[in-house]
Every structure is written in structure tokens, then in C-alpha cells.
Design an enzyme around this catalytic site. Sequence first.
Site, PDB file in Angstrom:
ATOM      1  N   HIS A  20       0.799  -1.226   0.000  1.00 12.85           N
ATOM      2  CA  HIS A  20       0.000   0.000   0.000  1.00 12.85           C
ATOM      3  C   HIS A  20       0.839   1.286   0.000  1.00 12.85           C
ATOM      4  CE1 HIS A  20      -3.427  -2.469   0.164  1.00 12.85           C
ATOM      5  NE2 HIS A  20      -3.596  -2.581   1.457  1.00 12.85           N
ATOM      6  N   HIS A  46      -9.603   2.221   0.155  1.00 10.04           N
ATOM      7  CA  HIS A  46      -9.576   1.069   1.066  1.00 10.04           C
ATOM      8  C   HIS A  46     -10.732   1.115   2.074  1.00 10.04           C
ATOM      9  CE1 HIS A  46      -7.863  -2.194   3.440  1.00 10.04           C
ATOM     10  NE2 HIS A  46      -6.845  -2.295   2.600  1.00 10.04           N
ATOM     11  N   GLU A  74     -11.429  -3.492  -3.286  1.00 11.83           N
ATOM     12  CA  GLU A  74     -10.463  -2.499  -3.766  1.00 11.83           C
ATOM     13  C   GLU A  74     -10.231  -2.723  -5.256  1.00 11.83           C
ATOM     14  OE1 GLU A  74      -7.003  -3.005  -0.913  1.00 11.83           O
ATOM     15  OE2 GLU A  74      -8.522  -4.330  -0.099  1.00 11.83           O
TER      16      GLU A  74
HETATM   17  C1  GLA Z   1      -5.320  -5.309   1.530  1.00 11.72           C
HETATM   18  C2  GLA Z   1      -4.345  -6.407   1.582  1.00 11.72           C
HETATM   19  C3  GLA Z   1      -4.539  -7.090   2.853  1.00 11.72           C
HETATM   20  C4  GLA Z   1      -4.346  -6.147   4.005  1.00 11.72           C
HETATM   21  C5  GLA Z   1      -5.286  -5.065   3.929  1.00 11.72           C
HETATM   22  C6  GLA Z   1      -5.038  -4.064   5.031  1.00 11.72           C
HETATM   23  O1  GLA Z   1      -6.590  -5.779   1.395  1.00 11.72           O
HETATM   24  O2  GLA Z   1      -4.446  -7.309   0.532  1.00 11.72           O
HETATM   25  O3  GLA Z   1      -3.653  -8.146   2.943  1.00 11.72           O
HETATM   26  O4  GLA Z   1      -3.087  -5.601   3.955  1.00 11.72           O
HETATM   27  O5  GLA Z   1      -5.167  -4.459   2.671  1.00 11.72           O
HETATM   28  O6  GLA Z   1      -4.811  -4.659   6.255  1.00 11.72           O
END
Ligand code: GLA
Length: 352
Positions: free
Chosen positions: A106, A180, A317
Site C-alpha cells: 500500500h 480502502h 479495492e
Molecule cells: C489489503 C491487503 C490485505 C491487508 C489489507 C489491510 O486488502 O491485501 O492483505 O493488507 O489491505 O490490512
Amino acid sequence: MKIKKQPFGTLADGTEIALYTLVNVQGMMATITNYGGAIVSLSAPDRHGNFGDVVLGFDTLEEYVDHSPYFGCLIGRFGNRIAKGRFTLDGVEYVLAQNDGQNHLHGGLKGFDKRVWTSRALESPNGPALVLTYTSPDGEEGYPGTLAVTVAYTLADDNSLIIDYTATTDKKTVVNLTNHSYFNLSAGTAETILDHELFINAETFTPVDGTLIPTGEIRPVGGTPLDFRTLTPIGARINMDDAQLKFGGGYDHNWVLNGTPGELRLAARVYEPTSGRVMEVHTTEPAIQFYAGNFLPPALKGKGGRVYVWRGGFCLETQHYPDSPNKPSFPSTVLEPGQVYRTTTIYKFLAE
Ligand code: GLA
């Protein structure tokens, strides 16, 4: 007045952060902060027309700064993981933070979710809108190029939250922007999201290794617990003895969407049986990460004294595939000077 601005708190360095309230003609409301561009609340009507807040979040800026599990925020420069925090462009290797075990997640240690965005509220023909801009300097978090990003949130009068992302760069780079938000369409009556029913418009997904990096394979969903081609409760198969589910601690995978990337099309549909709320996700992106909140702690104090449980929210997402910079066979995430990165995702709310 359909857009209201109020203070949301002050960062340690004295920067004042705002919270914007957008209300559409149907009375649907979104509150969004320019800290990380986070959607703090989003009220959608149930089958009786009663509005309820369908996203997870915090009441205070401090909680977003201290310990947010990416609640509602904008993710960049690169959504999801890049293997071992490394990628190469034109023979030059770029080294990024390894902030998720050995991988980059991220956007790194201080991604777009932790940046202060410049904000401008406006009344668009579709409904109230908030336009956020952020210029990420060359080299920030290890990525090449000055990246100028604009994200427009529009709370359209048909109860759609439209998110338009654009970006330009002055050097060849990689980009993969998303939001997110964690949803729980029951608006507080159902603790977990396991009874929500999910449809994902995808025939295939990208299987991962034990560190959640795609192996490069594109695998049909048929015959696996990742088959959401018909509406299925999220909890129906989440604990099955399946290697992919084990790696993610449940669902945390990238589905390859049907249809043509670049064209807006249905990606997913979620139905919450007690309230009748429905959320449709439409996107121009090639893929979607469905994450079932498997890394949420057992109890996290959220808005209005509510306590969020493990798997108390899910994320959808929209994105390019994880680790694309290291996977030449995946759709490219490269952005060159002179090009404009442009994607749109719509979260549309209905009730049945
Ligand atoms: C995304 C990732 C997950 C996790 C979340 C936040 O969905 O794929 O593995 O990192 O973000 O916790």
C-alpha cells in the site's frame, strides 16, 4: 447547503485537517477528510428508507494517525503488494520499504493514506463533490518521478459514490491507486460481514504464495471457494480447508474482472439480508481485491463507541493486479511522462 466543511483536528506539526460533509438530493451523506482522503462515514438507505452508516471508521483524527487499518483511505502510489519491495524500470532497480514482512504494501511507510491532500469542494451537475490533490515528490517512498494526483469524490444524486482518479508524472514510474473502505452494509446490526452475499464478475483470479504475492498464474474460480459468480454468503466457504484461503487467513485475493479494462462495468454486487442494502461496484480497472477483514483485531473501538470485530468489515479495492511491476504478463502499471493515468470506480447503493 450540500457541502459543509468543519475542523477534524490538528496534526503534530500544526497542520489543520478538515472534514467535509456531502449530502445528495436523496439525503445520502458522506463525510470525507483530507487526511489520507479517507471516507469517514457513508450513510445509505435500507429497504425501509432508513439511512445507516455502512463504512468502518473513527471519530477522531488521532485514531486515523495512530492505528488505522487503512479505514476508508486513498491508497498509493501502489495498491497492494510489490514483492520484496523491489522493481526495475529501464534497467534501474528501485528499492521500496518492506512494510509487510518482506514485501511492500500500500505505497510504503507513509503512503497516500497518511498524506495531507489539498481539498476543494464543489457542486457538480451530478451532486456534491470533493476534489483532492496531492503531488508526490520524485523519490518519495522510493518511487521515481514527481506524481501529481487528483482524486474526485462525487456523491451523485442516484446514491452513487463516484471516485475519479487521475495522475501524471515527469519520469517513467508505476501507479496503482485505490480506495480502502471497509463496508458493513448492516450499519451496525450484524457484527461480522459473513452473512453478506457477494457476487464478483470474474471467471479467474491470481493465486498467491504464502506471502500473498501472485505466483503469475491466472486460475479459473470454478470449483474453488473463490467462485462468486453467483451470489454467495461470504462466510459460506471462508473457513474451508483450501491452500489459497489459508494464505490469506480467508479471502484476500485479486479477481480478474470480466469485460474490457478501461470500460466502466459491474465488478461486484453485495447484498445484506437483514437491511436489504445492496452495494454495486463498477470500475474501469482490470481487477478487484476482495479482502474479508482477516487482519482486523478481535475488537477495535470505532465510531460512536461501536466496537468492530474480526471480519467486521470487507473491502472491495478496484485495482491492477498486485506485484504488476515484477510481472510482465500482467496488465501494465507503468505511467510515462505525457500520459494521463485515469480510472473510475463507482460504489452504488440500492435496497431490495
Ligand atoms: C489489503 C491487503 C490485505 C491487508 C489489507 C489491510 O486488502 O491485501 O492483505 O493488507 O489491505 O490490512
